[in-house]
Write a protein that holds these residues in place. Structure first.
Motif, PDB file in Angstrom:
ATOM      1  N   TRP A 255      35.081  50.505  38.504  1.00  0.00           N
ATOM      2  CA  TRP A 255      36.365  50.451  37.810  1.00  0.00           C
ATOM      3  C   TRP A 255      37.248  51.642  38.171  1.00  0.00           C
ATOM      4  O   TRP A 255      38.480  51.509  38.240  1.00  0.00           O
ATOM      5  CB  TRP A 255      36.166  50.359  36.299  1.00  0.00           C
ATOM      6  CG  TRP A 255      35.670  51.608  35.632  1.00  0.00           C
ATOM      7  CD1 TRP A 255      34.393  51.951  35.366  1.00  0.00           C
ATOM      8  CD2 TRP A 255      36.485  52.687  35.142  1.00  0.00           C
ATOM      9  NE1 TRP A 255      34.332  53.163  34.739  1.00  0.00           N
ATOM     10  CE2 TRP A 255      35.604  53.647  34.575  1.00  0.00           C
ATOM     11  CE3 TRP A 255      37.856  52.942  35.109  1.00  0.00           C
ATOM     12  CZ2 TRP A 255      36.054  54.824  34.009  1.00  0.00           C
ATOM     13  CZ3 TRP A 255      38.311  54.114  34.540  1.00  0.00           C
ATOM     14  CH2 TRP A 255      37.425  55.047  34.001  1.00  0.00           C
ATOM     15  N   ARG A 256      36.658  52.807  38.418  1.00  0.00           N
ATOM     16  CA  ARG A 256      37.458  53.969  38.799  1.00  0.00           C
ATOM     17  C   ARG A 256      38.095  53.754  40.170  1.00  0.00           C
ATOM     18  O   ARG A 256      39.278  54.042  40.369  1.00  0.00           O
ATOM     19  CB  ARG A 256      36.593  55.231  38.813  1.00  0.00           C
ATOM     20  CG  ARG A 256      35.967  55.607  37.479  1.00  0.00           C
ATOM     21  CD  ARG A 256      35.116  56.845  37.613  1.00  0.00           C
ATOM     22  NE  ARG A 256      34.415  57.196  36.378  1.00  0.00           N
ATOM     23  CZ  ARG A 256      33.237  56.712  36.023  1.00  0.00           C
ATOM     24  NH1 ARG A 256      32.609  55.859  36.829  1.00  0.00           N
ATOM     25  NH2 ARG A 256      32.678  57.077  34.885  1.00  0.00           N
ATOM     26  N   LEU A 257      37.293  53.244  41.099  1.00  0.00           N
ATOM     27  CA  LEU A 257      37.806  52.985  42.437  1.00  0.00           C
ATOM     28  C   LEU A 257      38.840  51.860  42.410  1.00  0.00           C
ATOM     29  O   LEU A 257      39.855  51.920  43.124  1.00  0.00           O
ATOM     30  CB  LEU A 257      36.649  52.623  43.369  1.00  0.00           C
ATOM     31  CG  LEU A 257      36.870  52.844  44.866  1.00  0.00           C
ATOM     32  CD1 LEU A 257      37.169  54.296  45.173  1.00  0.00           C
ATOM     33  CD2 LEU A 257      35.653  52.375  45.644  1.00  0.00           C
ATOM     34  N   THR A 258      38.612  50.855  41.595  1.00  0.00           N
ATOM     35  CA  THR A 258      39.567  49.748  41.479  1.00  0.00           C
ATOM     36  C   THR A 258      40.902  50.243  40.941  1.00  0.00           C
ATOM     37  O   THR A 258      41.969  49.818  41.409  1.00  0.00           O
ATOM     38  CB  THR A 258      38.996  48.658  40.554  1.00  0.00           C
ATOM     39  OG1 THR A 258      37.740  48.204  41.073  1.00  0.00           O
ATOM     40  CG2 THR A 258      39.953  47.486  40.455  1.00  0.00           C
ATOM     41  N   LEU A 259      40.864  51.138  39.959  1.00  0.00           N
ATOM     42  CA  LEU A 259      42.099  51.698  39.417  1.00  0.00           C
ATOM     43  C   LEU A 259      42.859  52.476  40.488  1.00  0.00           C
ATOM     44  O   LEU A 259      44.083  52.344  40.620  1.00  0.00           O
ATOM     45  CB  LEU A 259      41.779  52.594  38.225  1.00  0.00           C
ATOM     46  CG  LEU A 259      42.972  53.292  37.559  1.00  0.00           C
ATOM     47  CD1 LEU A 259      43.962  52.258  37.020  1.00  0.00           C
ATOM     48  CD2 LEU A 259      42.504  54.213  36.435  1.00  0.00           C
ATOM     49  N   CYS A 260      42.142  53.271  41.259  1.00  0.00           N
ATOM     50  CA  CYS A 260      42.791  54.017  42.348  1.00  0.00           C
ATOM     51  C   CYS A 260      43.348  53.072  43.406  1.00  0.00           C
ATOM     52  O   CYS A 260      44.420  53.325  43.979  1.00  0.00           O
ATOM     53  CB  CYS A 260      41.801  54.990  42.980  1.00  0.00           C
ATOM     54  SG  CYS A 260      41.303  56.356  41.912  1.00  0.00           S
ATOM     55  N   PHE A 261      42.625  51.978  43.677  1.00  0.00           N
ATOM     56  CA  PHE A 261      43.088  50.973  44.643  1.00  0.00           C
ATOM     57  C   PHE A 261      44.389  50.340  44.157  1.00  0.00           C
ATOM     58  O   PHE A 261      45.323  50.135  44.946  1.00  0.00           O
ATOM     59  CB  PHE A 261      41.994  49.918  44.809  1.00  0.00           C
ATOM     60  CG  PHE A 261      42.187  49.002  45.990  1.00  0.00           C
ATOM     61  CD1 PHE A 261      42.383  49.505  47.267  1.00  0.00           C
ATOM     62  CD2 PHE A 261      42.138  47.621  45.826  1.00  0.00           C
ATOM     63  CE1 PHE A 261      42.532  48.662  48.360  1.00  0.00           C
ATOM     64  CE2 PHE A 261      42.285  46.769  46.899  1.00  0.00           C
ATOM     65  CZ  PHE A 261      42.487  47.283  48.173  1.00  0.00           C
TER      66      PHE A 261
END
Length: 644
Positions: A221-227
């Motif tokens: 979820w952290r990487l998805t938010l940054c994406f």
């Protein structure tokens, strides 16, 4: 949102184009500097930061600059000039400039295929950078810690060093993790094995890396938010096309130079920095001595060749220089054509090409100095040779640099500065492929030009949703697979075909006349020789030996299964498939009773091949582009600009 046409320049010689275009046309760069900075931003990519210093280090140091600059002049510059001339003359993107030789329209489709795949996966690099940038605001920076939830008992937060009595200091390892064990030091001939905190932060926290493609896992979820944030930024920057892009690049294209300069100045104050610089520029001419270096190529930008014998290693030096020039400048992809298509018709594209190639590749050399001051400092801290702390690719940006930055005074400040620089460079490299895709769509469906903002938003949403697979636990494996294959063989082939088509089929003499209409002078003889002979020959060698040196992709010790490699080859062949398909369709529609007659007609420019300038287009005669002559006169005319 409509694209308003920029008012015509009142300077002498600019009396042709801008006032002829309606508001729903493709648009123009607001200022010359908008174009220049956009091109610099596109050409100065992450490869300048994490690949060029590595290649220079392992291929003879300062001696590597000799083949690098030579290939820049005989391969990079000619292709660069050819593509920007095509875009500026036609006012069209890479999809539609092939009316000069309709039989090869499929090259334009293939270029768009490459741009589509690159656009799909490239923004994940900006995502990783955003993740690090956000983490840089925590004190201490989290990649230096071994007490976080993502750490394993094998975590080591300091490189081991030896005291005078032979005991190890700064080692906090209680067990060894079999999957990610790393040699972090050697004491009295004995390897000390563990996993650094930087590696665990990268593999366990950011990537949450699984065991392979078979284990996709869940979305981070952290990487998805940054994406999502990365795509929002890209969308906002391109929402008005080149009009908004031309303003954004004043920040994104200039900021990396400022930050690199600051990092260089700071790096020079660190112990061991001069060792790094000396290692970077120290020439080893022995690696350039063998004449057979001209005969072998390897796509080192995508391939890790593994252990090689000394003879094979020597042969790679010159060819790696050519590959670095080819891939960093970006000819063969299509964005150069697209970006130049927004120029004013009478812009001096020849002068710009020389200026931009020198600036872009000079950045590689300048960036190397900043990078090797930090690498020299790391070598000093670890007590190891410089070459043992250098690697190419994402590992340099996301493993080596974070470790070095954490050792500096005020590590948060330097980490933020470094990752802001990487994000700026990455954004510029993302803009051009996406704009190339958008331009291809709007050129195919001109009505969409009136809805540029909507087209940009829909496209970014699409790429975000499809790219979510890169945010899973198998995301790194997907990224490596796409990056390994998409440009492996198509780009050298496209570049070679460009030279053959505009050097011989359409003709360098005809191309020179078209350029003369724009800039008021013909193409120099040396450029014709490069277009017709030297550059296509070099690109043919790149293509042949890219097949010869092929190795299957790997991520660490993970080897891709057969089905993944098969999919990779499908990706590699995807840009080539449109060439025969489009050629067949053109032959069917061409005039003539026999196949030979249809073939001859399909090689001639169509009625759509003409200058974008309304004034010049009215005077342009397509048929006059093909003066008759025998083979000898044709060769002399194209190469030397005369028939005898």
């Amino acid at each position: 949102m409509e694209m308003k046409v920029i008012s015509r320049d009142s300077s002498p010689g600019s009396s042709d184009l801008d006032s002829d275009q309606s508001e729903n046309e493709r648009g123009r760069w607001g200022r010359k500097m908008d174009y220049m900075l956009s091109m610099i931003g596109y050409c100065v990519g992450l490869g300048n930061i994490w690949r060029f210093p590595y290649l220079c280090m392992r291929n003879g140091g300062g001696a590597f600059l000799i083949p690098f600059l030579l290939f820049l002049m005989v391969c990079g510059l000619p292709l660069y000039f050819l593509e920007v001339s095509l875009g500026q003359f036609t006012g069209k993107g890479c999809f539609h400039v092939w009316e000069a030789c309709p039989l090869f329209k499929g090259i334009g489709v293939g270029m768009v295929c490459v741009l589509f795949v690159v656009t799909l996966y490239y923004n994940i690099i900006n995502t990783w950078t955003l993740f690090y940038m956000g983490s840089s605001f925590f004190s201490p920076v989290p990649w230096t810690r071994c007490d976080e939830e993502w750490n394993t008992p094998a975590c080591i937060n300091d490189r081991p060093t030896a005291t005078s009595n032979g005991t190890l200091m700064n080692v906090s390892v209680s067990s060894i993790h079999s999957n990610y064990s790393t040699t972090v030091g050697i004491l009295n001939g004995t390897k000390v094995v563990g996993i650094t905190s930087e590696e665990q932060f990268w593999f366990n926290h950011i990537l949450d890396l699984s065991d392979g493609l078979h284990d996709i896992g869940t979305l981070n979820w952290r990487l998805t938010l940054c994406f999502l944030i990365a795509w929002i930024v890209v969308c906002l920057c391109l929402i008005k096309g080149v009009k908004s892009l031309g303003k954004v690049v004043y920040v994104t294209a200039t900021l990396p130079y400022l930050l690199l300069t600051v990092i260089l100045i700071k790096g020079l104050t660190l112990p061991g920095s001069m060792d790094g610089i000396v290692f970077y520029i120290r020439p080893d001419f022995n690696k350039l001595a063998n004449i057979q270096v001209w005969l072998e190529a390897g796509l080192q930008v995508f391939y890790s060749l593994g252990p090689v014998n000394q003879y094979h290693y020597i042969l790679q030096v010159w060819l790696e220089a050519g590959l670095q020039v080819f891939y960093s400048l970006g000819p063969g992809w299509g964005p150069l054509i697209t970006m130049a298509s927004y120029n004013k018709f009478n812009n001096d594209c020849y002068r710009d090409s020389i200026t931009l190639t020198l600036i872009s590749e000079g950045t590689s050399i300048f960036g190397g100095f900043a990078i090797f001051t930090i690498i020299g400092y790391m070598s000093h801290l670890a007590g190891k040779p410089v070459e043992d702390v250098v690697q190419a690719g994402p590992g340099l940006a996301f493993l080596v640099y974070p470790e070095a930055l954490s050792q500096l005074p005020f590590p948060n400040l330097w980490a933020v500065m470094f990752f802001v620089m990487l994000f700026s460079v990455g954004l510029d490299s993302q803009f051009a492929p996406l704009e190339g895709c958008l331009s291809a769509v709007s050129d195919m469906f001109p009505r969409l030009r009136r809805h540029k903002a909507l087209l940009s938003i829909v496209s970014c949403v699409f790429f975000f949703l499809v790219g979510l697979v890169l945010c899973t636990s198998a995301g790194l494996y997907v990224f490596q697979l796409l990056d390994w294959y998409i440009a492996a063989f198509s780009l050298p082939l496209f570049g070679m075909l460009e030279c053959l088509i505009f050097g011989w089929i359409y003709g360098a003499e005809n191309m020179s006349r078209d350029i003369e209409i724009m800039i008021g002078r013909s193409v120099p003889v040396y450029m014709r020789i490069l277009w017709c002979i030297v550059t296509p020959l070099l690109l043919m060698l790149l293509l042949i030996f890219s097949l010869y040196t092929y190795r299957p992709p790997m991520v660490g010790s993970y080897t891709y299964p057969g089905y993944a490699r098969a999919f990779g080859w499908m990706i590699a062949l995807l840009p080539l498939v449109p060439i025969p398909i489009c050629a067949y369709q053109v032959l069917r529609r061409s005039n003539g009773d026999t196949l030979y007659q249809k073939f001859r007609e399909s090689l001639k420019p169509s009625e759509d091949w003409r200058p974008v300038s309304t004034t010049e287009s009215e005077k342009y005669n397509v048929e006059s582009r093909f003066p008759p002559g025998d083979m000898k006169s044709t060769i002399l005319r194209n190469v030397l600009g005369r028939e005898s």
